[in-house]
Motif scaffolding. Structure first.
Motif, PDB file in Angstrom:
ATOM      1  N   ILE A  43       0.829  -1.208   0.000  1.00 47.46           N
ATOM      2  CA  ILE A  43       0.000   0.000   0.000  1.00 47.46           C
ATOM      3  C   ILE A  43       0.864   1.260   0.000  1.00 47.46           C
ATOM      4  O   ILE A  43       0.441   2.320  -0.441  1.00 47.46           O
ATOM      5  N   LYS A  44       2.104   1.133   0.464  1.00 46.96           N
ATOM      6  CA  LYS A  44       2.997   2.291   0.524  1.00 46.96           C
ATOM      7  C   LYS A  44       3.420   2.714  -0.887  1.00 46.96           C
ATOM      8  O   LYS A  44       3.928   1.898  -1.667  1.00 46.96           O
ATOM      9  N   PRO A  45       3.239   3.978  -1.258  1.00 49.19           N
ATOM     10  CA  PRO A  45       3.633   4.440  -2.603  1.00 49.19           C
ATOM     11  C   PRO A  45       5.152   4.415  -2.788  1.00 49.19           C
ATOM     12  O   PRO A  45       5.922   4.343  -1.826  1.00 49.19           O
ATOM     13  N   ILE A  46       5.569   4.476  -4.031  1.00 48.13           N
ATOM     14  CA  ILE A  46       6.978   4.648  -4.389  1.00 48.13           C
ATOM     15  C   ILE A  46       7.161   6.072  -4.890  1.00 48.13           C
ATOM     16  O   ILE A  46       6.446   6.520  -5.786  1.00 48.13           O
ATOM     17  N   ASP A  47       8.100   6.784  -4.294  1.00 51.24           N
ATOM     18  CA  ASP A  47       8.451   8.136  -4.746  1.00 51.24           C
ATOM     19  C   ASP A  47       9.943   8.154  -5.033  1.00 51.24           C
ATOM     20  O   ASP A  47      10.768   8.196  -4.107  1.00 51.24           O
ATOM     21  N   TYR A  48      10.292   8.125  -6.297  1.00 48.14           N
ATOM     22  CA  TYR A  48      11.693   8.031  -6.700  1.00 48.14           C
ATOM     23  C   TYR A  48      12.113   9.291  -7.442  1.00 48.14           C
ATOM     24  O   TYR A  48      11.412   9.767  -8.340  1.00 48.14           O
ATOM     25  N   VAL A  49      13.278   9.810  -7.050  1.00 50.32           N
ATOM     26  CA  VAL A  49      13.911  10.930  -7.754  1.00 50.32           C
ATOM     27  C   VAL A  49      15.357  10.515  -8.013  1.00 50.32           C
ATOM     28  O   VAL A  49      16.064  10.100  -7.087  1.00 50.32           O
ATOM     29  N   SER A  50      15.789  10.586  -9.253  1.00 45.67           N
ATOM     30  CA  SER A  50      17.149  10.174  -9.595  1.00 45.67           C
ATOM     31  C   SER A  50      18.169  11.065  -8.905  1.00 45.67           C
ATOM     32  O   SER A  50      17.863  12.204  -8.528  1.00 45.67           O
ATOM     33  N   PRO A  51      19.401  10.564  -8.707  1.00 43.52           N
ATOM     34  CA  PRO A  51      20.423  11.366  -8.018  1.00 43.52           C
ATOM     35  C   PRO A  51      20.657  12.740  -8.646  1.00 43.52           C
ATOM     36  O   PRO A  51      20.934  13.709  -7.928  1.00 43.52           O
ATOM     37  N   ASP A  52      20.531  12.821  -9.979  1.00 49.86           N
ATOM     38  CA  ASP A  52      20.718  14.129 -10.632  1.00 49.86           C
ATOM     39  C   ASP A  52      19.416  14.914 -10.729  1.00 49.86           C
ATOM     40  O   ASP A  52      19.383  15.990 -11.322  1.00 49.86           O
ATOM     41  N   ARG A  53      18.334  14.353 -10.158  1.00 50.41           N
ATOM     42  CA  ARG A  53      17.028  15.001 -10.045  1.00 50.41           C
ATOM     43  C   ARG A  53      16.384  15.287 -11.407  1.00 50.41           C
ATOM     44  O   ARG A  53      15.514  16.151 -11.531  1.00 50.41           O
TER      45      ARG A  53
END
Length: 411
Positions: free
Chosen positions: A33-43
């Protein structure tokens, strides 16, 4: 308009590379149920995956279905089929067998649950966003339908509508990568994700491979496991080093920030096939060198050669299958005693097959009479000219694999 998938049992598997190295799927079979929030290292890259409260998040095992669909669409595109549609009709049994889920009632229930999650999971990402938009929101599939004959109530299969984001990405040949057919036999969720990420990162880097930190892999995977648990599982996968196609090596293992080096096995020793222990009945069969098809021109054989192989069937030696030293009596219609090939004459399989595929067959499915199996395979092709494969060696590998799966306990 819809598009019906033909039965191409010899196709090479393809994966959509934009989804291979980033956290688009849950790595656990437990409802997430927990969402995934991903931001690459270089954003520069963002991925947000939002699960459905009723169905949870699409899992890495559900992605098997998307790989199956992507592979067939890519094959049709390469064959020059016009008007390919994102609305696809298929027989569930064909899909389930190809992705190694089985065809039991439980497997069909699992398929329906997976399609529910693929439709209910929402993804927001700026990958392939246009100049006029910052991000795209979609689900893996827009819808799916059970098709039933109203008169007989017999199932006519399923109709699946792919999302535009996924369909458009797969139809661009620059966005797909070949993967091993043994990918579907990887049982670990982290193992499946790591294979896809390694194939994406290391596929074009030759013998140097690709090296990446454990912490970065933890972030890119989207795993719910804590970093110490993730690190332990990664160490275990590297220690066993059993992923198809990919060789794993831990660098700076004792340091605070260990790294993982990924190299395609075909680059480890290109002049000599890798030796591997015989597979046990409890282990999944794995191949290290047979199915990277970044250059399809090296894999295809001239159709005239295929016809020549079939035409020359009668000239080959008929070798009976043997199990534990017991000879199988020849068919009466042959009216001649079965005999083993002369030691001075190289086996037909060794002469006809691509040498890497032949080495892989010997390593992955030892103990069988490959000439006898090839004779049966060629007889089938001779009786069914419409089934002539684009790649004879790979099609024969699949034939031997299926024979081994069904008969390995008789060895």
């Amino acid at each position: 308009m819809f598009f019906t998938l033909p039965d191409f049992s010899d196709i090479s598997l393809r994966d959509y590379q934009e989804t291979m190295q980033r956290p688009f799927f849950s790595l656990s079979k437990r409802k997430r149920i927990k969402p995934i929030d991903y931001v690459s290292p270089d954003r520069t890259v963002t991925v947000q995956v939002l699960p459905n409260s009723a169905y949870g998040m699409a899992t890495i095992w559900d992605a098997d279905i998307m790989i199956y669909l992507a592979s067939h669409l890519n094959e049709m595109r390469e064959r020059g089929t016009n008007d390919i549609s994102p609305v696809i009709r298929l027989q569930p049994g064909d899909l389930l067998k190809r992705i190694c889920w089985g065809t039991s009632g439980r497997a069909y229930e699992r398929l329906v649950s997976a399609l529910d999650r693929l439709q209910a999971t929402t993804i927001k990402t700026n990958i392939r966003a246009s100049n006029k938009s910052r991000e795209t929101t979609f689900s893996w599939i827009d819808s799916y339908t059970h098709l039933v004959d109203e008169r007989t109530q017999r199932s006519l299969g399923m109709e699946i509508t792919l999302s535009k984001w996924f369909f458009d990405g797969v139809m661009d040949k620059r966005n797909v990568l070949s993967i091993s057919p043994l990918y579907f036999e990887i049982t670990s969720g982290l193992g499946k994700w790591l294979y896809r990420a390694s194939r994406k990162h290391a596929g074009g880097n030759g013998a140097e491979g690709f090296t990446i930190g454990f912490e970065t892999l933890h972030q890119k995977s989207g795993s719910e496991s804590s970093y110490p648990v993730f690190k332990r599982k990664l160490m275990e996968l590297a220690r066993h080093n059993e992923l198809p196609d990919i060789s794993l090596e831990v660098v700076d293992e004792d340091s605070i920030k260990p790294k993982l080096k990924m190299v395609m096995r075909r680059h480890l020793n290109p002049t000599k096939p890798r030796k591997r222990p015989l597979p046990s009945s409890s282990q999944s069969v794995e191949i290290g060198e047979s199915d990277d098809t970044s250059d399809m021109s090296d894999d295809l054989i001239d159709p005239r050669l295929t016809h020549g192989i079939i035409a020359g069937l009668g000239k080959g030696l008929r070798v009976p299958l043997r199990h534990e030293g017991t000879e199988v009596a020849p068919k009466r219609s042959e009216r001649r005693p079965a005999r083993a090939p002369s030691p001075a004459v190289p086996p037909r399989a060794n002469k006809v097959l691509d040498h890497e595929v032949y080495a892989a067959i010997r390593a992955d499915f030892p103990g069988w009479d490959y000439d006898a199996l090839m004779e049966r395979f060629d007889t089938f092709l001779g009786s069914n000219p419409d089934e002539l494969p684009r790649n004879y060696s790979k099609r024969f590998y699949g034939f031997v694999k299926e024979h081994h799966r069904r008969n390995k306990f008789r060895l």
